[in-house]
Design a protein around this motif. Structure first.
Motif, PDB file in Angstrom:
ATOM      1  N   ARG A  15     -21.050   6.100  36.867  1.00 49.60           N
ATOM      2  CA  ARG A  15     -19.658   6.662  36.871  1.00 49.60           C
ATOM      3  C   ARG A  15     -19.682   8.031  35.947  1.00 49.60           C
ATOM      4  NH1 ARG A  15     -18.960   5.210  41.146  1.00 49.60           N
ATOM      5  NH2 ARG A  15     -18.897   3.214  42.083  1.00 49.60           N
ATOM      6  N   ASP A  74     -22.570   9.005  44.004  1.00 44.39           N
ATOM      7  CA  ASP A  74     -21.349   7.289  44.466  1.00 44.39           C
ATOM      8  C   ASP A  74     -22.289   6.403  44.952  1.00 44.39           C
ATOM      9  OD1 ASP A  74     -18.236   6.859  44.139  1.00 44.39           O
ATOM     10  OD2 ASP A  74     -18.210   6.704  46.223  1.00 44.39           O
ATOM     11  N   GLN A  75     -22.755   6.683  46.235  1.00 42.35           N
ATOM     12  CA  GLN A  75     -23.471   5.831  46.128  1.00 42.35           C
ATOM     13  C   GLN A  75     -24.209   4.988  45.474  1.00 42.35           C
ATOM     14  OE1 GLN A  75     -25.284   7.693  49.738  1.00 42.35           O
ATOM     15  NE2 GLN A  75     -23.005   7.590  50.821  1.00 42.35           N
ATOM     16  N   MET A  77     -22.637  14.999  44.749  1.00 42.76           N
ATOM     17  CA  MET A  77     -21.857  13.763  44.619  1.00 42.76           C
ATOM     18  C   MET A  77     -21.649  12.812  45.406  1.00 42.76           C
ATOM     19  SD  MET A  77     -19.067  16.594  43.187  1.00 42.76           S
ATOM     20  CE  MET A  77     -18.053  15.977  42.825  1.00 42.76           C
ATOM     21  N   VAL A  78     -21.876  12.813  46.533  1.00 49.40           N
ATOM     22  CA  VAL A  78     -21.619  11.244  47.347  1.00 49.40           C
ATOM     23  C   VAL A  78     -22.895  10.271  47.024  1.00 49.40           C
ATOM     24  CG1 VAL A  78     -21.889  10.765  49.544  1.00 49.40           C
ATOM     25  CG2 VAL A  78     -19.698  12.438  49.311  1.00 49.40           C
ATOM     26  N   GLY A 115     -24.378   4.480  42.219  1.00 48.76           N
ATOM     27  CA  GLY A 115     -23.016   3.905  41.403  1.00 48.76           C
ATOM     28  C   GLY A 115     -23.145   4.253  39.983  1.00 48.76           C
ATOM     29  N   LEU A 155     -19.717  11.360  35.517  1.00 51.47           N
ATOM     30  CA  LEU A 155     -20.448  12.148  35.754  1.00 51.47           C
ATOM     31  C   LEU A 155     -19.753  13.523  35.321  1.00 51.47           C
ATOM     32  CD1 LEU A 155     -21.888  13.126  39.067  1.00 51.47           C
ATOM     33  CD2 LEU A 155     -20.500  12.916  40.306  1.00 51.47           C
TER      34      LEU A 155
END
Length: 141
Positions: free
Chosen positions: A130, A125-126, A121-122, A128, A132
């Motif tokens: 959105r 997010d890194q 999940m990190v 980009g 999910l």
């Protein structure tokens, strides 16, 4: 005796102290009728002119990419095993760069560690991403 009979010798010239409410009621009824007549009739129907929609052929929603986390924290991208975390980050960056906004569905085995899910999940997010979704896969026998 405290009460005088009707035909008794009471004081007949005494003024009557009751208020005559008949003229008051008559005036109120006249005002009520005037009010009912002067109020415009309310229509319950409302005329609306809504815009006419023109159906546009829309493309079907994109099929989500499935990222599976196995029981031993192994990763697979649409059924294809991933070699390392760099491959995962590269694929996530390519997915985030697509203009159609393809969603990423993360399926985690019930026996997988929380750290593996958190690191995925990190990475999303890194990269980009959105769109999910996270799903838990039942543990097999």
């Amino acid at each position: 005796m405290a009460m005088t009979p009707l035909g008794g010798s009471g004081d007949d010239d005494a003024p009557i102290m009751d208020i005559n409410t008949t003229p008051l009621i008559d005036v109120m009824l006249v005002l009520l009728v005037m009010l009912i007549i002067t109020i415009p009739i309310q229509l319950h129907a409302v005329d609306l002119r809504l815009p006419v929609s023109k159906t546009v052929a829309t493309a079907p929603p994109p099929v989500p990419v499935t990222l599976r986390i196995g029981a031993d924290d192994t990763l697979s991208w649409n059924g294809e095993p991933l070699a390392d975390r760099a491959d995962l980050q590269r694929r996530m960056a390519a997915l985030a760069a697509q203009p159609t906004g393809v969603p990423l569905r993360i399926e985690s085995d019930g026996r997988a560690s929380y750290g593996a899910l958190a690191s995925v999940m990190v990475a999303a997010d890194q990269a980009g991403l959105r769109r999910l979704g996270v799903a838990s896969v039942p543990v097999g026998p």
